[in-house]
Design a protein around this motif. Structure first.
Motif, mmCIF file in Angstrom:
data_model
loop_
_atom_site.group_PDB
_atom_site.id
_atom_site.type_symbol
_atom_site.label_atom_id
_atom_site.label_comp_id
_atom_site.label_asym_id
_atom_site.label_seq_id
_atom_site.Cartn_x
_atom_site.Cartn_y
_atom_site.Cartn_z
ATOM 1 N N TYR A 1 -6.492 3.518 -10.913
ATOM 2 C CA TYR A 1 -7.525 2.541 -10.566
ATOM 3 C C TYR A 1 -7.110 1.103 -10.884
ATOM 4 N N GLY A 2 -6.265 0.937 -11.876
ATOM 5 C CA GLY A 2 -5.847 -0.411 -12.246
ATOM 6 C C GLY A 2 -4.723 -0.949 -11.378
ATOM 7 N N GLN A 3 -3.814 -0.068 -10.948
ATOM 8 C CA GLN A 3 -2.652 -0.511 -10.173
ATOM 9 C C GLN A 3 -2.581 0.144 -8.800
ATOM 10 N N GLY A 4 -2.512 1.456 -8.773
ATOM 11 C CA GLY A 4 -2.216 2.196 -7.544
ATOM 12 C C GLY A 4 -3.210 2.011 -6.419
ATOM 13 N N LEU A 5 -4.477 2.312 -6.678
ATOM 14 C CA LEU A 5 -5.478 2.233 -5.621
ATOM 15 C C LEU A 5 -5.663 0.809 -5.097
ATOM 16 N N PRO A 6 -5.763 -0.202 -5.964
ATOM 17 C CA PRO A 6 -5.866 -1.565 -5.421
ATOM 18 C C PRO A 6 -4.660 -1.961 -4.555
ATOM 19 N N GLU A 7 -3.464 -1.529 -4.952
ATOM 20 C CA GLU A 7 -2.268 -1.848 -4.173
ATOM 21 C C GLU A 7 -2.291 -1.158 -2.813
ATOM 22 N N ASN B 1 0.849 9.327 -2.420
ATOM 23 C CA ASN B 1 -0.260 10.266 -2.634
ATOM 24 C C ASN B 1 -1.606 9.600 -2.413
ATOM 25 N N LEU B 2 -1.798 8.428 -2.979
ATOM 26 C CA LEU B 2 -3.062 7.716 -2.815
ATOM 27 C C LEU B 2 -3.304 7.347 -1.359
ATOM 28 N N SER B 3 -2.268 6.947 -0.648
ATOM 29 C CA SER B 3 -2.409 6.616 0.770
ATOM 30 C C SER B 3 -2.914 7.816 1.562
ATOM 31 N N GLY B 4 -2.340 8.975 1.282
ATOM 32 C CA GLY B 4 -2.771 10.192 1.961
ATOM 33 C C GLY B 4 -4.199 10.572 1.616
#
Length: 108
Positions: A82-88, A51-54
């Motif tokens: 913000y702590g895990q998903g987006l940075p990854e 989802n974040l990639s899209g």
């Protein structure tokens, strides 16, 4: 399986999810994008990652667009998104934009 965005290697199911989001062969087509997308799977099945990639890809295509990511609890949202998903996502899929994404990180 497929290299849909940049050089990151996507699984077949992730490619299918991104296609439902409107991405096909590195291009975005809003006419085929689903308005609502329900991804299911267990913990660690990469639902948030896809989802974040899209969302990041759409934000790149439409620079002044606005996007929202919500969870039932704000603390959980900040920790997981913000702590895990987006940075990854930024590190693995968009490494050249990683520093830009950390500039607007909310304070918890």
């Amino acid at each position: 399986m497929g290299k849909l965005l940049n050089k990151f290697e996507w699984t077949e199911k992730q490619v299918r999810a991104l296609e439902y989001m409107g991405f096909k062969n590195k291009f975005y087509d809003p006419d085929i994008a689903a308005r609502i997308l329900y991804l299911y799977g267990g913990a660690g099945s990469a639902k948030t990652f896809v989802n974040l990639s899209g969302i990041v890809k759409r934000a790149i295509i439409a620079p002044k667009s606005q996007h929202g990511i919500f969870r039932a609890d704000a603390t959980v949202c900040f920790a997981s998104i913000y702590g895990q998903g987006l940075p990854e996502v930024m590190q693995k899929v968009y490494p050249s934009l990683e520093k830009v994404a950390t500039l607007g990180k909310p304070k918890t």
